[in-house]
Design a protein around this motif. Sequence first.
Motif, PDB file in Angstrom:
ATOM      1  N   ARG A  58       0.808  -1.221   0.000  1.00 34.07           N
ATOM      2  CA  ARG A  58       0.000   0.000   0.000  1.00 34.07           C
ATOM      3  C   ARG A  58       0.843   1.274   0.000  1.00 34.07           C
ATOM      4  O   ARG A  58       0.298   2.374  -0.125  1.00 34.07           O
ATOM      5  CB  ARG A  58      -0.938  -0.008   1.197  1.00 34.07           C
ATOM      6  N   GLY A  59       2.154   1.145   0.164  1.00 33.64           N
ATOM      7  CA  GLY A  59       3.007   2.328   0.141  1.00 33.64           C
ATOM      8  C   GLY A  59       2.895   3.144   1.423  1.00 33.64           C
ATOM      9  O   GLY A  59       2.058   2.869   2.286  1.00 33.64           O
ATOM     10  N   PHE A  60       3.740   4.153   1.551  1.00 32.23           N
ATOM     11  CA  PHE A  60       3.767   4.960   2.782  1.00 32.23           C
ATOM     12  C   PHE A  60       2.477   5.772   2.935  1.00 32.23           C
ATOM     13  O   PHE A  60       1.943   5.887   4.023  1.00 32.23           O
ATOM     14  CB  PHE A  60       4.992   5.875   2.783  1.00 32.23           C
ATOM     15  N   ARG A  61       2.002   6.298   1.836  1.00 31.73           N
ATOM     16  CA  ARG A  61       0.767   7.087   1.917  1.00 31.73           C
ATOM     17  C   ARG A  61      -0.389   6.206   2.396  1.00 31.73           C
ATOM     18  O   ARG A  61      -1.144   6.589   3.290  1.00 31.73           O
ATOM     19  CB  ARG A  61       0.467   7.663   0.536  1.00 31.73           C
ATOM     20  N   GLY A  62      -0.506   5.032   1.809  1.00 26.58           N
ATOM     21  CA  GLY A  62      -1.588   4.126   2.200  1.00 26.58           C
ATOM     22  C   GLY A  62      -1.456   3.672   3.638  1.00 26.58           C
ATOM     23  O   GLY A  62      -2.443   3.525   4.360  1.00 26.58           O
ATOM     24  N   SER A  63      -0.217   3.461   4.062  1.00 28.16           N
ATOM     25  CA  SER A  63       0.010   2.991   5.426  1.00 28.16           C
ATOM     26  C   SER A  63      -0.365   4.056   6.463  1.00 28.16           C
ATOM     27  O   SER A  63      -0.907   3.749   7.517  1.00 28.16           O
ATOM     28  CB  SER A  63       1.485   2.587   5.587  1.00 28.16           C
ATOM     29  N   LEU A  64      -0.057   5.315   6.137  1.00 27.58           N
ATOM     30  CA  LEU A  64      -0.241   6.391   7.130  1.00 27.58           C
ATOM     31  C   LEU A  64      -1.591   7.100   7.030  1.00 27.58           C
ATOM     32  O   LEU A  64      -1.964   7.840   7.944  1.00 27.58           O
ATOM     33  CB  LEU A  64       0.874   7.433   6.975  1.00 27.58           C
TER      34      LEU A  64
ATOM     35  N   TRP B 184      -1.813  16.574   1.912  1.00 28.63           N
ATOM     36  CA  TRP B 184      -1.544  15.140   2.034  1.00 28.63           C
ATOM     37  C   TRP B 184      -1.294  14.491   0.668  1.00 28.63           C
ATOM     38  O   TRP B 184      -2.011  14.726  -0.289  1.00 28.63           O
ATOM     39  CB  TRP B 184      -2.711  14.445   2.733  1.00 28.63           C
ATOM     40  N   GLY B 185      -0.261  13.695   0.606  1.00 28.14           N
ATOM     41  CA  GLY B 185       0.055  12.998  -0.642  1.00 28.14           C
ATOM     42  C   GLY B 185       1.249  12.090  -0.397  1.00 28.14           C
ATOM     43  O   GLY B 185       1.696  11.914   0.745  1.00 28.14           O
ATOM     44  N   ASP B 186       1.786  11.520  -1.464  1.00 26.59           N
ATOM     45  CA  ASP B 186       2.926  10.602  -1.301  1.00 26.59           C
ATOM     46  C   ASP B 186       4.140  11.314  -0.705  1.00 26.59           C
ATOM     47  O   ASP B 186       4.855  10.750   0.126  1.00 26.59           O
ATOM     48  CB  ASP B 186       3.293   9.996  -2.661  1.00 26.59           C
TER      49      ASP B 186
ATOM     50  N   SER C 154       7.949   5.890  -3.202  1.00 27.63           N
ATOM     51  CA  SER C 154       6.633   5.336  -2.882  1.00 27.63           C
ATOM     52  C   SER C 154       5.589   6.182  -3.583  1.00 27.63           C
ATOM     53  O   SER C 154       5.542   7.402  -3.417  1.00 27.63           O
ATOM     54  CB  SER C 154       6.420   5.348  -1.366  1.00 27.63           C
ATOM     55  N   GLY C 155       4.767   5.519  -4.379  1.00 25.10           N
ATOM     56  CA  GLY C 155       3.749   6.251  -5.129  1.00 25.10           C
ATOM     57  C   GLY C 155       4.397   7.236  -6.085  1.00 25.10           C
ATOM     58  O   GLY C 155       5.271   6.877  -6.865  1.00 25.10           O
ATOM     59  N   ARG C 156       3.990   8.509  -5.973  1.00 22.93           N
ATOM     60  CA  ARG C 156       4.483   9.526  -6.909  1.00 22.93           C
ATOM     61  C   ARG C 156       5.738  10.236  -6.415  1.00 22.93           C
ATOM     62  O   ARG C 156       6.186  11.202  -7.034  1.00 22.93           O
ATOM     63  CB  ARG C 156       3.394  10.585  -7.115  1.00 22.93           C
ATOM     64  N   ALA C 157       6.271   9.820  -5.283  1.00 26.63           N
ATOM     65  CA  ALA C 157       7.370  10.606  -4.684  1.00 26.63           C
ATOM     66  C   ALA C 157       8.592   9.744  -4.372  1.00 26.63           C
ATOM     67  O   ALA C 157       8.487   8.523  -4.234  1.00 26.63           O
ATOM     68  CB  ALA C 157       6.871  11.291  -3.417  1.00 26.63           C
ATOM     69  N   ARG C 158       9.714  10.422  -4.266  1.00 30.01           N
ATOM     70  CA  ARG C 158      10.936   9.762  -3.820  1.00 30.01           C
ATOM     71  C   ARG C 158      11.683  10.722  -2.907  1.00 30.01           C
ATOM     72  O   ARG C 158      11.845  11.899  -3.223  1.00 30.01           O
ATOM     73  CB  ARG C 158      11.832   9.379  -4.995  1.00 30.01           C
ATOM     74  N   ILE C 159      12.152  10.187  -1.787  1.00 36.32           N
ATOM     75  CA  ILE C 159      12.891  10.994  -0.814  1.00 36.32           C
ATOM     76  C   ILE C 159      14.259  10.359  -0.632  1.00 36.32           C
ATOM     77  O   ILE C 159      14.400   9.137  -0.770  1.00 36.32           O
ATOM     78  CB  ILE C 159      12.104  11.084   0.520  1.00 36.32           C
ATOM     79  N   ALA C 160      15.263  11.184  -0.352  1.00 34.53           N
ATOM     80  CA  ALA C 160      16.615  10.609  -0.266  1.00 34.53           C
ATOM     81  C   ALA C 160      17.498  11.389   0.699  1.00 34.53           C
ATOM     82  O   ALA C 160      17.334  12.589   0.886  1.00 34.53           O
ATOM     83  CB  ALA C 160      17.258  10.610  -1.649  1.00 34.53           C
TER      84      ALA C 160
ATOM     85  N   PRO D 259      18.303  14.098  -5.524  1.00 32.83           N
ATOM     86  CA  PRO D 259      17.417  15.170  -5.032  1.00 32.83           C
ATOM     87  C   PRO D 259      16.809  14.755  -3.690  1.00 32.83           C
ATOM     88  O   PRO D 259      16.403  13.599  -3.542  1.00 32.83           O
ATOM     89  CB  PRO D 259      16.329  15.255  -6.105  1.00 32.83           C
ATOM     90  N   PRO D 260      16.746  15.671  -2.725  1.00 31.94           N
ATOM     91  CA  PRO D 260      16.179  15.305  -1.416  1.00 31.94           C
ATOM     92  C   PRO D 260      14.724  14.857  -1.520  1.00 31.94           C
ATOM     93  O   PRO D 260      14.279  14.016  -0.760  1.00 31.94           O
ATOM     94  CB  PRO D 260      16.297  16.570  -0.578  1.00 31.94           C
ATOM     95  N   MET D 261      13.981  15.443  -2.467  1.00 33.61           N
ATOM     96  CA  MET D 261      12.591  15.023  -2.660  1.00 33.61           C
ATOM     97  C   MET D 261      12.211  15.211  -4.123  1.00 33.61           C
ATOM     98  O   MET D 261      12.501  16.240  -4.719  1.00 33.61           O
ATOM     99  CB  MET D 261      11.657  15.867  -1.769  1.00 33.61           C
ATOM    100  N   GLU D 262      11.590  14.211  -4.682  1.00 31.39           N
ATOM    101  CA  GLU D 262      11.004  14.328  -6.026  1.00 31.39           C
ATOM    102  C   GLU D 262       9.523  14.011  -5.892  1.00 31.39           C
ATOM    103  O   GLU D 262       9.168  13.031  -5.228  1.00 31.39           O
ATOM    104  CB  GLU D 262      11.637  13.321  -6.979  1.00 31.39           C
ATOM    105  N   ASP D 263       8.709  14.811  -6.511  1.00 24.17           N
ATOM    106  CA  ASP D 263       7.265  14.558  -6.476  1.00 24.17           C
ATOM    107  C   ASP D 263       6.753  14.583  -7.920  1.00 24.17           C
ATOM    108  O   ASP D 263       7.458  15.029  -8.825  1.00 24.17           O
ATOM    109  CB  ASP D 263       6.573  15.632  -5.620  1.00 24.17           C
ATOM    110  N   GLY D 264       5.540  14.083  -8.119  1.00 22.67           N
ATOM    111  CA  GLY D 264       4.965  14.108  -9.460  1.00 22.67           C
ATOM    112  C   GLY D 264       5.466  12.988 -10.356  1.00 22.67           C
ATOM    113  O   GLY D 264       5.349  13.058 -11.581  1.00 22.67           O
ATOM    114  N   LEU D 265       6.060  11.946  -9.769  1.00 20.35           N
ATOM    115  CA  LEU D 265       6.469  10.787 -10.560  1.00 20.35           C
ATOM    116  C   LEU D 265       5.220   9.993 -10.937  1.00 20.35           C
ATOM    117  O   LEU D 265       4.128  10.228 -10.409  1.00 20.35           O
ATOM    118  CB  LEU D 265       7.424   9.902  -9.742  1.00 20.35           C
ATOM    119  N   ALA D 266       5.394   9.021 -11.814  1.00 18.76           N
ATOM    120  CA  ALA D 266       4.245   8.160 -12.156  1.00 18.76           C
ATOM    121  C   ALA D 266       3.855   7.359 -10.917  1.00 18.76           C
ATOM    122  O   ALA D 266       4.722   6.957 -10.126  1.00 18.76           O
ATOM    123  CB  ALA D 266       4.629   7.224 -13.291  1.00 18.76           C
TER     124      ALA D 266
END
Lengths: 297, 201
Positions: free
Chosen positions: A194-200, A212-214, A256-262, A271-278
């Motif tokens: 379910r990913g982080f968004r689904g979990s939280l 609220w989002g990924d 997770s979902g549309r985002a990536r954090i690093a 990049p520390p955060m990417e949003d808007g991914l597929a």
Amino acid sequence: MRVLDLPQSLDYRSVGEVMERAVECRGEKVLLDGRRLRFVDPVGMLGLLGNGRYLGEGSGAPPRLALDPDSDVHRYLARMNFFEAAEGVLAVEGVARPRRGGASDVLLEITPIAENRDVHALVEHIQDRAGTILSRTLGYPPSAVIQFAVILSEVCQNILEHAGAPGWVAAQTYQWSRRLGRQVLVLAVGDLGRGFRGSLEGEHAGRFGSRWGDATALEAAFIHGLTRFPDQGRGQGIQQIRKQVRRWGGVISVRSGRARIADSADWEALPPMEDGLAPFPGAWITILLPAAEGAGE
Amino acid sequence: MSGETPEHEIQLDAFAVDVRELLSRTVASLYSHLITRPTGRAVRMAIEAQLGELEGPTLSLVDFSSVSVLDYSCADEVVAKLLLGIREGDPVEGEFFVLFRGLRAFHRDPVMEVLERYDLHAVVESEGSAVELLGPAAPAERALWARVEDQGRIPASDLEDTLDPEDRDALHRLLRSRSLFRDPYRGDLYALTELARLLDP
């Protein structure tokens, strides 16, 4: 039939592109064309499995995967137990499955994680090999094998506790001559849960409102240690993994979902955060651990 | 079991827990590492079940010396939640004390982390027998705990004259966190290691 060309190098840098294209192909019959594939790391392997399961669930049948049967990549995938893991997930085309050899230089073959006992088995299994690789190849102190086992345990528990679906883990070391001039351990963990968004979501979405989002869910878990459990002791795993990875000068990223954090290092600035991914489902964790400076000289 | 001082008998039970042995008995004989939350929870509940069978003040000696890998989830269950439960009297009611033994260098990070998170103290005998009060304690608490630990026992009569108000607060917190034992009859203070020594058959 849609053909999805795999890049020559399928690794933690390029796997995202394959996920993007898989989202576009969802619901169709797909051929993953890997005949040009010349390099694949654990992140790429788990990405292939994830794409296979994701596309298979969308179309009702596992997508096909074409590989060059004479390539080193093919033999390497066999050594990493890729073909066993791909059963029922990918229809691997036209090649007899090579037999695996005896002793292996692989750190951790692709290992399914579905239950608590899988984590125990994994940590038992990896001790000796990890000890040798971490100390001789990466130049880490002897105690590093315990810390690495703790990282493995925590990162795999992330699948069990938050994904609600089975996942995989794999690790290997590579010589990064051009980029770093040192060996790097690549650890990949992935699931289609379910990913982080689904979990939280149930516990925390309300307080974030329209934000609220990924990306916010990833930030909440990765930076602030939030979990869906009210228990104060939860959420430490990922924080402690980050701390240990930082001590070793490594990199960690979570998609997770549309985002990536690093968390980056000076030798690999993600990049520390990417949003808007597929919107690719699940959680995909990559950890890169460089050899200590001067190791192996 | 009960131990004797030269002056009188302390009414106290003790039992030893080899975590690895408990792990194999309560979870699975194939598991040798203290990892994953369900495993930690099972071990903690087994210790609590043993405590629940005892009525009087009890010292539990929880031995980590045969555990190699301890992850954060298990440290949370077997150290933090065990201590929290004892302090709060839930799920086991009674005067219980825990002395953690055999702690190795690579156990320290998970243990320190969970103590910090819950603002708890733990009395720990590390390998090589150094005894420490781990967790976020104030300087006055550390000083008083170290004084009792050095002496083993401080008679109540000696305490009255030497504790200033800050020390009294520190003492209250150390007793609440079960980092020291006070003899309910005489008021003497005991270090947990001294109790373990007295109770050792």
